[in-house]
Design an enzyme around this catalytic site. Sequence first.
Site, PDB file in Angstrom:
ATOM      1  N   SER A 141       0.850  -1.199   0.000  1.00 29.52           N
ATOM      2  CA  SER A 141       0.000   0.000   0.000  1.00 29.52           C
ATOM      3  C   SER A 141       0.879   1.240   0.000  1.00 29.52           C
ATOM      4  O   SER A 141       2.080   1.179   0.304  1.00 29.52           O
ATOM      5  CB  SER A 141      -0.872  -0.006   1.264  1.00 29.52           C
ATOM      6  OG  SER A 141      -1.533   1.224   1.446  1.00 29.52           O
ATOM      7  N   TYR A 154      -2.565  -0.280  10.429  1.00 31.97           N
ATOM      8  CA  TYR A 154      -2.506  -0.559   9.000  1.00 31.97           C
ATOM      9  C   TYR A 154      -1.122  -0.273   8.433  1.00 31.97           C
ATOM     10  O   TYR A 154      -0.574  -1.064   7.664  1.00 31.97           O
ATOM     11  CB  TYR A 154      -3.568   0.269   8.280  1.00 31.97           C
ATOM     12  CG  TYR A 154      -3.742  -0.119   6.843  1.00 31.97           C
ATOM     13  CD1 TYR A 154      -4.430  -1.278   6.503  1.00 31.97           C
ATOM     14  CD2 TYR A 154      -3.226   0.672   5.831  1.00 31.97           C
ATOM     15  CE1 TYR A 154      -4.591  -1.643   5.182  1.00 31.97           C
ATOM     16  CE2 TYR A 154      -3.382   0.319   4.506  1.00 31.97           C
ATOM     17  CZ  TYR A 154      -4.062  -0.841   4.185  1.00 31.97           C
ATOM     18  OH  TYR A 154      -4.201  -1.207   2.871  1.00 31.97           O
TER      19      TYR A 154
END
Length: 300
Positions: A141, A154
């Site tokens: 990501s 995250y």
Amino acid sequence: MTATPPLSAQVAVVTGAARGVGAALARNLARRGAKVALVGLEPEELKAVAAQCGPDATAWEADVTDVEALTGLAERIKAHYGRIDTVVANAGIALGGPLLDSDHRAFSRVIEVNLLGSVATARAFLPALAESRGYLLQIASLAALTPAPLMSAYCASKSGVEAFAHAIRAEVAHQGVKVGVGYLSWTDTDMVRGADEDAVLKQMRSRLPWPANKTYPLEPAVDRLAAGIARRSAHVYAQAWLRGMQPVRWVLPSLIAAVGSRDVARLAPRLAATAASRLRPVGAGGAADTAARSDRSDRD
């Protein structure tokens, strides 16, 4: 050097394939001729996506954090198709908000699914990839390239999977296996739309510098991922501008600390008032991860 087989001759496994990026990527690979095996925890949704991927597609229910079950699944998929050429470790969940407002078990669940689930996926499928001299794509990501306040779980998990993929690349290269890392910014899926229902986090995201503050269409992002899979690239960027983040990533933690701290301080009262709404991880469909959901929930 062994030539890379075309996707039309490959069997591709995609985890977290019931929704979002995973589902779209499975459909894209199938359109390119691959036989796709969809893995996830929503059997009806998986079957529906598999039906869209043609007669050679199959759906398999599994929790990516259960390495024993996943290893058995890898053996069954290999027995079904005779080989496995590509594996996309895509499953994940997310949790937003300040660390001290989060439940520790929920925080740990994000690490368990995103990072340890990716480790379990590699353990389960690398033996088959070694036989086929195949390719493992680990979905990371933008969060692996730059820290983001209010997304510590995250960011930690996606930085972890990036480092993990880079580390095992050297371990399996002599077996003919290639390992890639896929990077995505905010991409238009159920998960991102669900996350935007949190008005405070949505406002925080809107204050990110361009182009990181945009939500990008799904299909072009997935098309770039599929093209990277066809090339077996070491790095795949779902949005082209993410490539430019690599040379400057060293300066981003200091920059984010300086700018982000002011935004967090300004939003602190609203964050505290809405803390109860962010106690559990969010899955791909925007729903709370109440059990062992491991479908796609990236910034995509």
